[in-house]
Design an enzyme around this catalytic site. Structure first.
Site, mmCIF file in Angstrom:
data_model
loop_
_atom_site.group_PDB
_atom_site.id
_atom_site.type_symbol
_atom_site.label_atom_id
_atom_site.label_comp_id
_atom_site.label_asym_id
_atom_site.label_seq_id
_atom_site.Cartn_x
_atom_site.Cartn_y
_atom_site.Cartn_z
ATOM 1 N N GLU A 31 0.826 -1.213 0.000
ATOM 2 C CA GLU A 31 0.000 0.000 0.000
ATOM 3 C C GLU A 31 0.859 1.261 0.000
ATOM 4 O OE1 GLU A 31 -4.129 -1.319 2.023
ATOM 5 O OE2 GLU A 31 -2.361 -1.580 3.293
ATOM 6 N N GLU A 58 -3.901 -9.595 3.204
ATOM 7 C CA GLU A 58 -4.646 -9.394 4.449
ATOM 8 C C GLU A 58 -5.770 -10.410 4.662
ATOM 9 O OE1 GLU A 58 -2.745 -5.325 3.817
ATOM 10 O OE2 GLU A 58 -3.406 -7.029 2.604
#
Length: 254
Positions: A108, A128
């Site tokens: 990210e 995730e």
């Protein structure tokens, strides 16, 4: 920068390094605050044209420091998001130089950069879901804009890694380098950008990133405001003079 982030000015380029190699550059609260401060300095200095974000020790970033998280040390800055940049990246163009892993929050951070240069053996990923979480620091928002949405969804739902070579094929990675060459490749790209007018570069980034969200009936008017700002700048006049005089321009950022 608190020992977790180092900065190195190279002409008009500011190299920002996540410097926690023993933790694979995992981000804790101190690192997030230091990274936010570094990009603030990048934006505040009109003589800096481009930033390069990289990691020490052969790894870009392994994401959140889970040990710090378990003690309540969150790797976020209010209003700035994870790592101090995912919610509000700098206005100045930022190039990621990726070696090794850019996973979870590390991916990210790379997605919060404007351009990505990666070693051929680098690996991206938003795994995730494999821990019952989701990539809430921009991964699910930005990845479908950088690669085909169906490919982004596959990686988001499976948590499977995305090798840099595949990322280059889909458009996530601008340039591939041999292993160990990502920083040099990112600097070469950054220096090419830095030759141009810094105000024009910043406004160009702003238009490319925000125009798709402008109301259709306001697009041309909004662009005209920015065009007037750039055309009326000292740098625009300097660019014209330098062209006429057959010399390199001397930019001021104004």
């Amino acid at each position: 920068m608190g020992g977790t982030v180092t900065v190195d000015r190279r002409g008009q380029v500011l190299v920002i390094t996540l410097d926690r190699p023993a933790r694979r550059n995992a981000v804790d609260g101190a690192t997030a605050r230091a990274l936010a401060a570094a990009v603030d300095d990048l934006d505040a200095d009109p003589t800096l044209a481009v930033g390069v974000l990289t990691g020490a020790g052969g790894t870009f970033c392994s994401g959140m420091d889970l040990g710090a998280f378990l003690t309540g040390d969150l790797p976020e800055v209010p209003g700035r998001g994870f790592g101090g940049i995912t919610r509000r990246p700098p206005e100045t163009p930022l190039v990621a130089a990726v070696e090794g892993y850019a996973l979870a929050g590390g991916c990210e951070l790379a997605l919060a950069c404007d351009l990505v240069v990666a070693a051929e053996d680098a690996v991206f990923g938003i795994p995730e879901v494999t821990r019952g979480l989701f990539a809430g620091s921009g991964g699910l928002l930005r990845l479908p804009r950088r690669i085909p949405p169906a490919i982004a969804l596959e990686h988001a739902l499976t948590g499977d890694p995305l090798p840099a070579v595949e990322g280059a094929r889909w458009g996530l990675v601008n340039r591939l380098t041999p292993p160990g060459g990502a920083l040099a490749g990112a600097l070469e790209l950054a220096e090419r950008i830095a030759r141009n007018g810094p105000l024009a570069v910043r406004v160009t980034k702003h238009v490319v990133q925000t125009a798709p969200e402008w109301p259709a009936d306001e697009v041309w008017d909004r662009q005209q405001v920015l065009l007037d700002q750039v055309m009326g700048s000292d740098d625009a006049r300097e660019g014209a003079r330098a062209f006429a005089e057959k010399r390199p321009p001397v930019w001021t950022g104004r």
